[in-house]
Design an enzyme around this catalytic site. Sequence first.
Site, PDB file in Angstrom:
ATOM      1  N   ILE A 289       0.002   6.603   8.504  1.00  0.00           N
ATOM      2  CA  ILE A 289      -1.082   5.672   8.838  1.00  0.00           C
ATOM      3  C   ILE A 289      -0.939   4.422   7.964  1.00  0.00           C
ATOM      4  O   ILE A 289      -1.624   4.273   6.952  1.00  0.00           O
ATOM      5  CB  ILE A 289      -2.478   6.322   8.656  1.00  0.00           C
ATOM      6  CG1 ILE A 289      -2.567   7.653   9.415  1.00  0.00           C
ATOM      7  CG2 ILE A 289      -3.568   5.354   9.124  1.00  0.00           C
ATOM      8  CD1 ILE A 289      -3.899   8.389   9.242  1.00  0.00           C
ATOM      9  N   PRO A 290      -0.008   3.536   8.335  1.00  0.00           N
ATOM     10  CA  PRO A 290       0.142   2.300   7.565  1.00  0.00           C
ATOM     11  C   PRO A 290      -1.124   1.445   7.639  1.00  0.00           C
ATOM     12  O   PRO A 290      -1.685   1.249   8.718  1.00  0.00           O
ATOM     13  CB  PRO A 290       1.315   1.586   8.250  1.00  0.00           C
ATOM     14  CG  PRO A 290       2.040   2.643   9.007  1.00  0.00           C
ATOM     15  CD  PRO A 290       1.000   3.643   9.399  1.00  0.00           C
ATOM     16  N   HIS A 291      -1.555   0.974   6.476  1.00  0.00           N
ATOM     17  CA  HIS A 291      -2.716   0.080   6.389  1.00  0.00           C
ATOM     18  C   HIS A 291      -2.583  -0.735   5.114  1.00  0.00           C
ATOM     19  O   HIS A 291      -1.760  -0.430   4.257  1.00  0.00           O
ATOM     20  CB  HIS A 291      -4.032   0.865   6.432  1.00  0.00           C
ATOM     21  CG  HIS A 291      -4.164   1.900   5.359  1.00  0.00           C
ATOM     22  ND1 HIS A 291      -3.452   3.086   5.370  1.00  0.00           N
ATOM     23  CD2 HIS A 291      -4.931   1.940   4.248  1.00  0.00           C
ATOM     24  CE1 HIS A 291      -3.769   3.811   4.320  1.00  0.00           C
ATOM     25  NE2 HIS A 291      -4.658   3.128   3.608  1.00  0.00           N
ATOM     26  N   GLY A 292      -3.390  -1.767   4.993  1.00  0.00           N
ATOM     27  CA  GLY A 292      -3.279  -2.686   3.866  1.00  0.00           C
ATOM     28  C   GLY A 292      -3.980  -2.210   2.615  1.00  0.00           C
ATOM     29  O   GLY A 292      -4.690  -1.208   2.610  1.00  0.00           O
TER      30      GLY A 292
ATOM     31  N   ARG B 161       0.840  -1.203   0.000  1.00  0.00           N
ATOM     32  CA  ARG B 161       0.000   0.000   0.000  1.00  0.00           C
ATOM     33  C   ARG B 161       0.873   1.250   0.000  1.00  0.00           C
ATOM     34  O   ARG B 161       0.628   2.195  -0.742  1.00  0.00           O
ATOM     35  CB  ARG B 161      -0.939  -0.008   1.199  1.00  0.00           C
ATOM     36  CG  ARG B 161      -1.536   1.345   1.554  1.00  0.00           C
ATOM     37  CD  ARG B 161      -2.432   1.896   0.472  1.00  0.00           C
ATOM     38  NE  ARG B 161      -3.764   1.406   0.715  1.00  0.00           N
ATOM     39  CZ  ARG B 161      -4.749   1.508  -0.147  1.00  0.00           C
ATOM     40  NH1 ARG B 161      -4.572   2.062  -1.307  1.00  0.00           N
ATOM     41  NH2 ARG B 161      -5.935   1.051   0.130  1.00  0.00           N
TER      42      ARG B 161
END
Length: 147
Positions: A59-62, A45
Amino acid sequence: MQIQKELVKLNQYFDNKEDAIRYCGNLLVEGGYVTADYVPAMIKRNEELSVYMGNFIAIPHGTDEAKRDVKKTGITIVQVPRGVSFGSADDTEKIATILFGIAGVGNEHLELIQKISIFCADVDNVVKLADATSVDEIVNLLEAVEA
């Protein structure tokens, strides 16, 4: 925003953004929020679209495809006092001192991003998180958003 104290980590250090993202993802895995397959999707991502949001936060997210790997909605908050670069070799301005690793069932991740973004739009709030000396202090700051 339900904050789990075991997912709040103070005074972390990372050599690079991939290590920082992997750390956030592994916290979510260990907490039972996502499967291990979610972690590489978080890195992917960031490669597709930077998870750096400005004001010293990321804001790390998949990826959308990784939604199948989310078991339940969760959020990690990781304090990085020395900062970690989310920029490229040409762009050294994107330094994050607070990481919010998120995973959301359905579209719940959008609500999390919105709440984080509103709170962190005021850089003074980010400074308070970065300067916090206890997990309780961070939890209290973020839970006040709900009030």
